[in-house]
Design a protein around this motif. Structure first.
Motif, PDB file in Angstrom:
ATOM      1  N   LYS A 186       0.837  -1.193   0.000  1.00 55.45           N
ATOM      2  CA  LYS A 186       0.000   0.000   0.000  1.00 55.45           C
ATOM      3  C   LYS A 186       0.878   1.252   0.000  1.00 55.45           C
ATOM      4  O   LYS A 186       1.716   1.419   0.880  1.00 55.45           O
ATOM      5  CB  LYS A 186      -0.879  -0.041   1.243  1.00 55.45           C
ATOM      6  N   GLU A 200       1.649   5.400   0.328  1.00 57.84           N
ATOM      7  CA  GLU A 200       1.149   6.468   1.188  1.00 57.84           C
ATOM      8  C   GLU A 200       0.172   7.352   0.451  1.00 57.84           C
ATOM      9  O   GLU A 200      -0.811   7.825   1.018  1.00 57.84           O
ATOM     10  CB  GLU A 200       2.317   7.356   1.649  1.00 57.84           C
ATOM     11  N   LEU A 218      -9.364   5.495  -0.559  1.00 63.24           N
ATOM     12  CA  LEU A 218      -9.536   6.092   0.761  1.00 63.24           C
ATOM     13  C   LEU A 218      -9.824   5.066   1.851  1.00 63.24           C
ATOM     14  O   LEU A 218      -9.388   5.239   2.992  1.00 63.24           O
ATOM     15  CB  LEU A 218     -10.634   7.155   0.701  1.00 63.24           C
ATOM     16  N   SER A 219     -10.520   3.992   1.519  1.00 62.78           N
ATOM     17  CA  SER A 219     -10.802   2.957   2.527  1.00 62.78           C
ATOM     18  C   SER A 219      -9.542   2.188   2.920  1.00 62.78           C
ATOM     19  O   SER A 219      -9.521   1.532   3.959  1.00 62.78           O
ATOM     20  CB  SER A 219     -11.879   1.998   2.030  1.00 62.78           C
ATOM     21  N   ASN A 220      -8.493   2.277   2.097  1.00 60.06           N
ATOM     22  CA  ASN A 220      -7.211   1.663   2.430  1.00 60.06           C
ATOM     23  C   ASN A 220      -6.265   2.664   3.094  1.00 60.06           C
ATOM     24  O   ASN A 220      -5.074   2.424   3.204  1.00 60.06           O
ATOM     25  CB  ASN A 220      -6.556   1.101   1.163  1.00 60.06           C
ATOM     26  N   ASN A 221      -6.835   3.802   3.526  1.00 59.24           N
ATOM     27  CA  ASN A 221      -6.063   4.867   4.175  1.00 59.24           C
ATOM     28  C   ASN A 221      -4.906   5.358   3.315  1.00 59.24           C
ATOM     29  O   ASN A 221      -3.818   5.620   3.802  1.00 59.24           O
ATOM     30  CB  ASN A 221      -5.561   4.417   5.548  1.00 59.24           C
ATOM     31  N   LYS A 247      -3.728   8.368   0.779  1.00 58.66           N
ATOM     32  CA  LYS A 247      -4.074   9.745   0.412  1.00 58.66           C
ATOM     33  C   LYS A 247      -4.246   9.821  -1.095  1.00 58.66           C
ATOM     34  O   LYS A 247      -3.508   9.195  -1.850  1.00 58.66           O
ATOM     35  CB  LYS A 247      -2.980  10.699   0.862  1.00 58.66           C
TER      36      LYS A 247
END
Length: 65
Positions: free
Chosen positions: A10, A12, A32-35, A37
């Motif tokens: 993932k 950043e 966004l659900s995987n945090n 940006k």
């Protein structure tokens, strides 16, 4: 996108253009659900990525030679 995250991990942040595939609810929710940006260039600014891609190509080439 799911496969990329699974294979490469993932990031950043993801930078995209404002094309319909990148502004869709499905794509933005996945990011966004995987945090992650989400950064988007201005409309019709696809040329912006060219400079970044060239720089990374140069950096990677130097790192592996």
């Amino acid at each position: 996108m799911e496969e990329a995250i699974e294979v490469h991990g993932k990031p950043e942040i993801i930078n995209t253009v404002q094309g319909s595939q990148f502004t869709s609810e499905v794509f933005t929710h996945l990011v966004l659900s995987n945090n992650i940006k989400l950064s988007m260039d201005g409309k019709a600014r696809t040329i912006n990525n060219v400079f970044i891609e060239r720089r990374w190509r140069r950096v990677n080439k130097q790192a592996y030679t």
